[in-house]
Design an enzyme around this catalytic site. Structure first.
Site, PDB file in Angstrom:
ATOM      1  N   ALA A  53       0.832  -1.209   0.000  1.00 55.80           N
ATOM      2  CA  ALA A  53       0.000   0.000   0.000  1.00 55.80           C
ATOM      3  C   ALA A  53       0.867   1.260   0.000  1.00 55.80           C
ATOM      4  O   ALA A  53       1.130   1.853   1.047  1.00 55.80           O
ATOM      5  CB  ALA A  53      -0.946  -0.024   1.196  1.00 55.80           C
ATOM      6  N   GLY A  63     -10.313 -12.170 -36.461  1.00 48.65           N
ATOM      7  CA  GLY A  63     -11.544 -11.893 -35.711  1.00 48.65           C
ATOM      8  C   GLY A  63     -11.725 -12.800 -34.503  1.00 48.65           C
ATOM      9  O   GLY A  63     -12.217 -12.366 -33.456  1.00 48.65           O
ATOM     10  N   GLU A  76       3.786  -0.789 -10.869  1.00 47.49           N
ATOM     11  CA  GLU A  76       5.145  -0.923 -10.311  1.00 47.49           C
ATOM     12  C   GLU A  76       6.143  -0.035 -11.049  1.00 47.49           C
ATOM     13  O   GLU A  76       7.302  -0.390 -11.249  1.00 47.49           O
ATOM     14  CB  GLU A  76       5.562  -2.389 -10.243  1.00 47.49           C
ATOM     15  CG  GLU A  76       4.622  -3.112  -9.282  1.00 47.49           C
ATOM     16  CD  GLU A  76       5.187  -4.331  -8.598  1.00 47.49           C
ATOM     17  OE1 GLU A  76       6.400  -4.529  -8.659  1.00 47.49           O
ATOM     18  OE2 GLU A  76       4.390  -5.055  -7.994  1.00 47.49           O
ATOM     19  N   GLY A  77       5.659   1.139 -11.428  1.00 43.89           N
ATOM     20  CA  GLY A  77       6.477   2.117 -12.142  1.00 43.89           C
ATOM     21  C   GLY A  77       6.176   2.060 -13.621  1.00 43.89           C
ATOM     22  O   GLY A  77       6.509   1.082 -14.302  1.00 43.89           O
TER      23      GLY A  77
HETATM   24  N1  COS Z   1      17.084   1.936  -3.887  1.00 44.86           N
HETATM   25  C1  COS Z   1      17.403   2.525  -2.705  1.00 44.86           C
HETATM   26  N2  COS Z   1      17.195   3.834  -2.471  1.00 44.86           N
HETATM   27  C2  COS Z   1      16.654   4.580  -3.456  1.00 44.86           C
HETATM   28  C3  COS Z   1      16.297   4.028  -4.702  1.00 44.86           C
HETATM   29  C4  COS Z   1      16.543   2.657  -4.892  1.00 44.86           C
HETATM   30  N3  COS Z   1      16.230   2.048  -6.045  1.00 44.86           N
HETATM   31  N4  COS Z   1      15.788   5.004  -5.483  1.00 44.86           N
HETATM   32  C5  COS Z   1      15.809   6.135  -4.761  1.00 44.86           C
HETATM   33  N5  COS Z   1      16.342   5.878  -3.532  1.00 44.86           N
HETATM   34  C6  COS Z   1      16.576   6.812  -2.441  1.00 44.86           C
HETATM   35  C7  COS Z   1      17.462   7.954  -2.934  1.00 44.86           C
HETATM   36  O1  COS Z   1      18.833   7.573  -2.821  1.00 44.86           O
HETATM   37  C8  COS Z   1      17.097   9.067  -1.983  1.00 44.86           C
HETATM   38  O2  COS Z   1      17.757   8.834  -0.761  1.00 44.86           O
HETATM   39  P1  COS Z   1      18.318  10.048   0.162  1.00 44.86           P
HETATM   40  O3  COS Z   1      17.096  10.632   0.799  1.00 44.86           O
HETATM   41  O4  COS Z   1      19.185   9.358   1.137  1.00 44.86           O
HETATM   42  O5  COS Z   1      19.011  10.997  -0.755  1.00 44.86           O
HETATM   43  C9  COS Z   1      15.597   8.854  -1.759  1.00 44.86           C
HETATM   44  O6  COS Z   1      15.352   7.463  -2.078  1.00 44.86           O
HETATM   45  C10 COS Z   1      14.750   9.719  -2.649  1.00 44.86           C
HETATM   46  O7  COS Z   1      15.088   9.430  -3.986  1.00 44.86           O
HETATM   47  P2  COS Z   1      14.808  10.425  -5.188  1.00 44.86           P
HETATM   48  O8  COS Z   1      15.228  11.807  -4.791  1.00 44.86           O
HETATM   49  O9  COS Z   1      15.378   9.823  -6.428  1.00 44.86           O
HETATM   50  O10 COS Z   1      13.211  10.395  -5.237  1.00 44.86           O
HETATM   51  P3  COS Z   1      12.191  10.917  -6.306  1.00 44.86           P
HETATM   52  O11 COS Z   1      10.993  11.399  -5.599  1.00 44.86           O
HETATM   53  O12 COS Z   1      12.863  11.822  -7.294  1.00 44.86           O
HETATM   54  O13 COS Z   1      11.703   9.559  -7.013  1.00 44.86           O
HETATM   55  C11 COS Z   1      11.498   7.859  -8.727  1.00 44.86           C
HETATM   56  C12 COS Z   1      12.378   8.855  -7.926  1.00 44.86           C
HETATM   57  C13 COS Z   1      10.814   8.501  -9.906  1.00 44.86           C
HETATM   58  C14 COS Z   1      12.469   6.808  -9.201  1.00 44.86           C
HETATM   59  C15 COS Z   1      10.467   7.218  -7.786  1.00 44.86           C
HETATM   60  O14 COS Z   1       9.529   8.181  -7.362  1.00 44.86           O
HETATM   61  C16 COS Z   1       9.700   6.069  -8.414  1.00 44.86           C
HETATM   62  O15 COS Z   1      10.205   4.958  -8.550  1.00 44.86           O
HETATM   63  N6  COS Z   1       8.424   6.308  -8.757  1.00 44.86           N
HETATM   64  C17 COS Z   1       7.543   5.260  -9.226  1.00 44.86           C
HETATM   65  C18 COS Z   1       6.858   4.629  -8.071  1.00 44.86           C
HETATM   66  C19 COS Z   1       6.132   3.387  -8.478  1.00 44.86           C
HETATM   67  O16 COS Z   1       6.717   2.466  -9.024  1.00 44.86           O
HETATM   68  N7  COS Z   1       4.824   3.373  -8.195  1.00 44.86           N
HETATM   69  C20 COS Z   1       4.044   2.235  -8.423  1.00 44.86           C
HETATM   70  C21 COS Z   1       3.683   1.644  -7.108  1.00 44.86           C
HETATM   71  S1  COS Z   1       3.177  -0.006  -7.152  1.00 44.86           S
HETATM   72  S2  COS Z   1       1.658  -0.107  -8.337  1.00 44.86           S
END
Ligand code: COS
Length: 378
Positions: free
Chosen positions: A124, A339, A362-363
């Site tokens: 969630a 079809g 999942e992204g």
């Molecule tokens: N593994 C470990 N840590 C990670 C990571 C990873 N793969 N990706 C990011 N982080 C960490 C970063 O290092 C950063 O850490 P610090 O606070 O120590 O600097 C923190 O998480 C925030 O990362 P970031 O600044 O890159 O966050 P953003 O908000 O810019 O998000 C993306 C980046 C776009 C990659 C992220 O929001 C994402 O994956 N979004 C999609 C989410 C998703 O898949 N939703 C579907 C849900 S399931 S249906």
């Protein structure tokens, strides 16, 4: 990377293949139509160890590794994508709790996820206004006495109606990704209720719901990892989850391609089988080539994860490539069926409906490209 499967990987693959072919595939159309997965299928997945493929034996898991998980996911998805997503999210939730829960929480939930007692695990993270950007979530958790109180709404929750445990992300601090924590919440926690079920294009056997948290109280031990450290946990879980979704997409496309090859050999037009036409031959050749590329990318990501190496970029590459290729392959398979492929008499239209979401959940594909390019450009 060794492409030859180990004895254990082959065993997991063949157990999943046998169960999928005998128990799931014949009922996949009914699962889609009736919008529910029969309990004995969930029991069967659990008894084969498929709810905890990569979880330690000490916690009730099969401890067979990530490559084995990829292989099993493909087999289950080939039969029924709704069942496969239930399995994928349950494995992901088990891994999160095993890695970040304290001893009590781990022992409370993981063995019962693996043996099927909890039916399924649920993830969630997303909200109505925070899907691709989970750092914008509004659900909150505040400390209260010896525990936490969660308030807010979650959206797009796989297995929402029957999961026994949810990993829930909530804001505990500053705005953005650095103020989020993760919690293990049992389905019967007071103040947690299941909301509206989405009426979806595909994966209709797998319920996707909203969740409402209204003063939902959990003990201090429900916190997974560090306070405010939840976003990183979500990202790490999704890295692994993307291997699962890539594998699911591959499995669906394999089913569609198998059906298209059979049909092309049987169906005659202008006095010859479709398989004699170069237009069809090239569709089939391209589909298998893309499928093999998707498999190799996904196996690489799985192999890296298994070795505890960095694999975020590779998982994103596998997920975007496999889901986009699987969509093209299912579309080509439907085209070959003409079809008939467009009717509910044959499973092709279900494969096309089911595979579509792999480019979103999942992204989304666009998010995978952000993950890949950030890693290359940093
Ligand atoms: N593994 C470990 N840590 C990670 C990571 C990873 N793969 N990706 C990011 N982080 C960490 C970063 O290092 C950063 O850490 P610090 O606070 O120590 O600097 C923190 O998480 C925030 O990362 P970031 O600044 O890159 O966050 P953003 O908000 O810019 O998000 C993306 C980046 C776009 C990659 C992220 O929001 C994402 O994956 N979004 C999609 C989410 C998703 O898949 N939703 C579907 C849900 S399931 S249906």
């Amino acid at each position: 990377m060794n492409l030859e499967l180990t004895e254990e990987q082959r065993l997991v693959q063949s157990a999943a293949r046998g169960f999928a072919a005998e128990q799931i595939a014949p009922r996949a159309a009914a699962i889609d139509r009736d919008e529910r997965i029969p309990a004995d299928i969930l029991d069967g997945l659990a008894s084969l160890g498929l709810f905890g493929v990569n979880l330690p034996d000490a916690l009730g898991g099969a401890e067979a590794g990530v490559v084995a998980y990829h292989l099993a996911m493909r087999e289950i998805a080939r039969a029924c994508a709704s069942t496969a997503v239930t399995m994928a999210v349950t494995n992901m939730v088990g891994e999160v709790i095993a890695a970040f829960g304290d001893d009590e929480t781990r022992r409370r939930f993981v063995p019962r996820l693996c043996d099927g007692t909890l039916r399924a695990g649920s993830f969630a993270l997303s909200e109505a206004d925070a899907g691709s950007d989970p750092g914008a979530m509004r659900t909150t958790a505040r400390r209260d006495g010896n525990g936490w109180v969660i308030d807010g709404e979650k959206a797009w929750i796989t297995s929402g109606t029957f999961a026994g445990v949810f990993v829930v992300w909530a804001r505990t601090g500053e705005p953005g990704p650095r103020g989020i924590s993760a919690f293990a919440v049992p389905a019967d926690a007071g103040g947690l209720s299941v909301g509206r079920r989405e009426d979806k294009l595909g994966l209709r056997g797998s319920p996707t719901t909203a969740l409402h948290f209204d003063g939902c109280r959990v003990p201090a031990s429900a916190l997974l990892g560090e306070e405010h450290g939840g976003f990183r946990i979500a990202m790490m879980a999704l890295d692994g989850g993307r291997i699962g979704i890539a594998s699911q997409a591959i499995g669906i496309a394999e089913a569609a391609l198998d059906a298209a090859i059979l049909y092309a050999k049987e169906r005659e037009t202008f006095g010859a089988p479709l398989a004699d036409r170069q237009a069809i031959q090239w569709m089939i050749a391209d589909a298998r080539t893309e499928l093999d590329a998707a498999i190799l990318l996904t196996q690489r990501a799985a192999w890296l994860k298994e070795r505890k190496a960095r694999f975020s970029r590779e998982a994103a590459m596998a997920k975007v490539y496999a889901s986009e290729a699987a969509w093209r392959i299912c579309d080509a398979a439907l085209q070959i069926h003409g079809g008939y492929g467009y009717t509910r008499e044959l499973p092709i239209e279900r494969h096309l409906r089911d595979v579509r979401v792999a480019r979103i959940y999942e992204g989304a594909s666009e998010i995978q490209r952000i993950v890949i390019s950030r890693d290359l450009l940093r």
